[in-house]
Design a protein around this motif. Structure first.
Motif, PDB file in Angstrom:
ATOM      1  N   VAL A  53      -6.281   5.984 -12.950  1.00 25.78           N
ATOM      2  CA  VAL A  53      -6.365   6.209 -11.508  1.00 25.78           C
ATOM      3  C   VAL A  53      -7.820   6.553 -11.181  1.00 25.78           C
ATOM      4  O   VAL A  53      -8.155   7.676 -10.818  1.00 25.78           O
ATOM      5  CB  VAL A  53      -5.399   7.323 -11.051  1.00 25.78           C
ATOM      6  N   ALA A  54      -8.669   5.564 -11.334  1.00 19.99           N
ATOM      7  CA  ALA A  54     -10.085   5.696 -11.019  1.00 19.99           C
ATOM      8  C   ALA A  54     -10.374   4.707  -9.895  1.00 19.99           C
ATOM      9  O   ALA A  54     -10.295   3.500 -10.102  1.00 19.99           O
ATOM     10  CB  ALA A  54     -10.932   5.381 -12.246  1.00 19.99           C
ATOM     11  N   PRO A  55     -10.672   5.202  -8.687  1.00 19.57           N
ATOM     12  CA  PRO A  55     -10.850   4.317  -7.546  1.00 19.57           C
ATOM     13  C   PRO A  55     -11.784   3.132  -7.803  1.00 19.57           C
ATOM     14  O   PRO A  55     -11.473   2.003  -7.416  1.00 19.57           O
ATOM     15  CB  PRO A  55     -11.409   5.239  -6.460  1.00 19.57           C
ATOM     16  N   GLU A  56     -12.889   3.374  -8.477  1.00 19.74           N
ATOM     17  CA  GLU A  56     -13.829   2.280  -8.732  1.00 19.74           C
ATOM     18  C   GLU A  56     -13.215   1.216  -9.638  1.00 19.74           C
ATOM     19  O   GLU A  56     -13.425   0.021  -9.437  1.00 19.74           O
ATOM     20  CB  GLU A  56     -15.125   2.819  -9.369  1.00 19.74           C
ATOM     21  N   GLN A  57     -12.462   1.645 -10.647  1.00 18.24           N
ATOM     22  CA  GLN A  57     -11.833   0.693 -11.562  1.00 18.24           C
ATOM     23  C   GLN A  57     -10.726  -0.094 -10.872  1.00 18.24           C
ATOM     24  O   GLN A  57     -10.602  -1.303 -11.065  1.00 18.24           O
ATOM     25  CB  GLN A  57     -11.289   1.407 -12.795  1.00 18.24           C
ATOM     26  N   VAL A  58      -9.934   0.588 -10.062  1.00  9.18           N
ATOM     27  CA  VAL A  58      -8.861  -0.094  -9.326  1.00  9.18           C
ATOM     28  C   VAL A  58      -9.473  -1.088  -8.343  1.00  9.18           C
ATOM     29  O   VAL A  58      -9.013  -2.218  -8.213  1.00  9.18           O
ATOM     30  CB  VAL A  58      -7.938   0.918  -8.615  1.00  9.18           C
ATOM     31  N   SER A  59     -10.527  -0.682  -7.676  1.00 14.47           N
ATOM     32  CA  SER A  59     -11.211  -1.564  -6.742  1.00 14.47           C
ATOM     33  C   SER A  59     -11.778  -2.790  -7.456  1.00 14.47           C
ATOM     34  O   SER A  59     -11.637  -3.924  -6.976  1.00 14.47           O
ATOM     35  CB  SER A  59     -12.339  -0.793  -6.046  1.00 14.47           C
ATOM     36  N   ALA A  60     -12.410  -2.588  -8.604  1.00 16.21           N
ATOM     37  CA  ALA A  60     -12.970  -3.706  -9.365  1.00 16.21           C
ATOM     38  C   ALA A  60     -11.872  -4.658  -9.821  1.00 16.21           C
ATOM     39  O   ALA A  60     -12.032  -5.882  -9.785  1.00 16.21           O
ATOM     40  CB  ALA A  60     -13.757  -3.183 -10.564  1.00 16.21           C
ATOM     41  N   LEU A  61     -10.745  -4.106 -10.232  1.00 20.67           N
ATOM     42  CA  LEU A  61      -9.601  -4.925 -10.646  1.00 20.67           C
ATOM     43  C   LEU A  61      -9.101  -5.790  -9.492  1.00 20.67           C
ATOM     44  O   LEU A  61      -8.866  -6.995  -9.655  1.00 20.67           O
ATOM     45  CB  LEU A  61      -8.486  -4.016 -11.162  1.00 20.67           C
ATOM     46  N   LEU A  62      -8.973  -5.190  -8.323  1.00 21.45           N
ATOM     47  CA  LEU A  62      -8.542  -5.937  -7.135  1.00 21.45           C
ATOM     48  C   LEU A  62      -9.538  -7.025  -6.758  1.00 21.45           C
ATOM     49  O   LEU A  62      -9.146  -8.158  -6.468  1.00 21.45           O
ATOM     50  CB  LEU A  62      -8.350  -4.991  -5.953  1.00 21.45           C
ATOM     51  N   ARG A  63     -10.815  -6.680  -6.752  1.00 23.28           N
ATOM     52  CA  ARG A  63     -11.834  -7.677  -6.401  1.00 23.28           C
ATOM     53  C   ARG A  63     -11.828  -8.837  -7.387  1.00 23.28           C
ATOM     54  O   ARG A  63     -11.934  -9.997  -6.987  1.00 23.28           O
ATOM     55  CB  ARG A  63     -13.217  -7.025  -6.329  1.00 23.28           C
ATOM     56  N   HIS A  64     -11.674  -8.522  -8.667  1.00 25.31           N
ATOM     57  CA  HIS A  64     -11.614  -9.575  -9.683  1.00 25.31           C
ATOM     58  C   HIS A  64     -10.431 -10.509  -9.416  1.00 25.31           C
ATOM     59  O   HIS A  64     -10.583 -11.730  -9.417  1.00 25.31           O
ATOM     60  CB  HIS A  64     -11.510  -8.966 -11.080  1.00 25.31           C
ATOM     61  N   TYR A  65      -9.252  -9.934  -9.172  1.00 25.43           N
ATOM     62  CA  TYR A  65      -8.060 -10.740  -8.893  1.00 25.43           C
ATOM     63  C   TYR A  65      -8.262 -11.603  -7.645  1.00 25.43           C
ATOM     64  O   TYR A  65      -7.941 -12.791  -7.643  1.00 25.43           O
ATOM     65  CB  TYR A  65      -6.832  -9.831  -8.722  1.00 25.43           C
ATOM     66  N   ARG A  66      -8.795 -11.021  -6.603  1.00 22.53           N
ATOM     67  CA  ARG A  66      -8.964 -11.736  -5.338  1.00 22.53           C
ATOM     68  C   ARG A  66      -9.982 -12.870  -5.425  1.00 22.53           C
ATOM     69  O   ARG A  66      -9.984 -13.758  -4.579  1.00 22.53           O
ATOM     70  CB  ARG A  66      -9.383 -10.757  -4.241  1.00 22.53           C
ATOM     71  N   GLN A  67     -10.815 -12.853  -6.438  1.00 20.92           N
ATOM     72  CA  GLN A  67     -11.831 -13.906  -6.592  1.00 20.92           C
ATOM     73  C   GLN A  67     -11.435 -14.966  -7.622  1.00 20.92           C
ATOM     74  O   GLN A  67     -12.188 -15.916  -7.840  1.00 20.92           O
ATOM     75  CB  GLN A  67     -13.167 -13.271  -6.992  1.00 20.92           C
ATOM     76  N   LEU A  68     -10.271 -14.832  -8.217  1.00 21.79           N
ATOM     77  CA  LEU A  68      -9.838 -15.831  -9.196  1.00 21.79           C
ATOM     78  C   LEU A  68      -9.560 -17.154  -8.493  1.00 21.79           C
ATOM     79  O   LEU A  68      -8.901 -17.177  -7.442  1.00 21.79           O
ATOM     80  CB  LEU A  68      -8.568 -15.368  -9.919  1.00 21.79           C
ATOM     81  N   PRO A  69     -10.023 -18.261  -9.048  1.00 20.67           N
ATOM     82  CA  PRO A  69      -9.715 -19.566  -8.453  1.00 20.67           C
ATOM     83  C   PRO A  69      -8.232 -19.888  -8.643  1.00 20.67           C
ATOM     84  O   PRO A  69      -7.559 -19.331  -9.515  1.00 20.67           O
ATOM     85  CB  PRO A  69     -10.594 -20.540  -9.244  1.00 20.67           C
ATOM     86  N   ALA A  70      -7.734 -20.799  -7.815  1.00 24.21           N
ATOM     87  CA  ALA A  70      -6.311 -21.155  -7.836  1.00 24.21           C
ATOM     88  C   ALA A  70      -5.851 -21.648  -9.204  1.00 24.21           C
ATOM     89  O   ALA A  70      -4.689 -21.480  -9.566  1.00 24.21           O
ATOM     90  CB  ALA A  70      -6.019 -22.208  -6.769  1.00 24.21           C
ATOM     91  N   ASP A  71      -6.755 -22.220  -9.981  1.00 22.37           N
ATOM     92  CA  ASP A  71      -6.375 -22.750 -11.294  1.00 22.37           C
ATOM     93  C   ASP A  71      -6.694 -21.775 -12.433  1.00 22.37           C
ATOM     94  O   ASP A  71      -6.742 -22.165 -13.597  1.00 22.37           O
ATOM     95  CB  ASP A  71      -7.055 -24.091 -11.543  1.00 22.37           C
ATOM     96  N   ALA A  72      -6.864 -20.493 -12.119  1.00 23.00           N
ATOM     97  CA  ALA A  72      -7.278 -19.507 -13.121  1.00 23.00           C
ATOM     98  C   ALA A  72      -6.286 -19.374 -14.272  1.00 23.00           C
ATOM     99  O   ALA A  72      -6.677 -19.072 -15.390  1.00 23.00           O
ATOM    100  CB  ALA A  72      -7.485 -18.146 -12.467  1.00 23.00           C
ATOM    101  N   LEU A  73      -5.019 -19.591 -14.013  1.00 20.88           N
ATOM    102  CA  LEU A  73      -4.012 -19.424 -15.064  1.00 20.88           C
ATOM    103  C   LEU A  73      -3.549 -20.766 -15.627  1.00 20.88           C
ATOM    104  O   LEU A  73      -2.558 -20.822 -16.353  1.00 20.88           O
ATOM    105  CB  LEU A  73      -2.823 -18.620 -14.531  1.00 20.88           C
TER     106      LEU A  73
END
Length: 96
Positions: A53-73
């Motif tokens: 529960v570290a705001p910066e880490q949670v924020s970085a995780l969200l930003r990373h997910y939101r920037q994944l291209p549609a074919d990331a998986l």
């Protein structure tokens, strides 16, 4: 000692992309390959419990997910080496 995984349950509805849902199924199969009996819900709970529960880490995780291209998986289909696990939900009875 009471364990976290044994506490009272609550229901959570999750709406997310199909590729993420497919990835969750693959992660359950990967756990089965390692000898674990688990469910989608238990795996999600483990992932949530593992994040600090570290705001910066949670924020970085969200930003990373939101920037994944549609074919990331893309490529998840290549996990034929993993065991097949029962699909979630009730089993259907076969007509006699």
């Amino acid at each position: 000692m009471e364990l976290l995984c044994q506490q009272q349950r609550c229901t959570t509805s999750v709406l997310w992309p199909e590729d993420v849902d497919r990835r969750l199924n693959i992660l359950v199969r990967a756990a089965a390959a390692a000898g674990e009996r688990t469910s989608r819900a238990e795996l999600l709970a483990a992932l949530v419990a593992a994040v600090d529960v570290a705001p910066e880490q949670v924020s970085a995780l969200l930003r990373h997910y939101r920037q994944l291209p549609a074919d990331a998986l893309t490529g998840d289909e290549d996990h034929n080496d993993l065991p097949v696990v029962r699909a979630p939900g009730p089993r259907r009875s076969t007509p006699s």
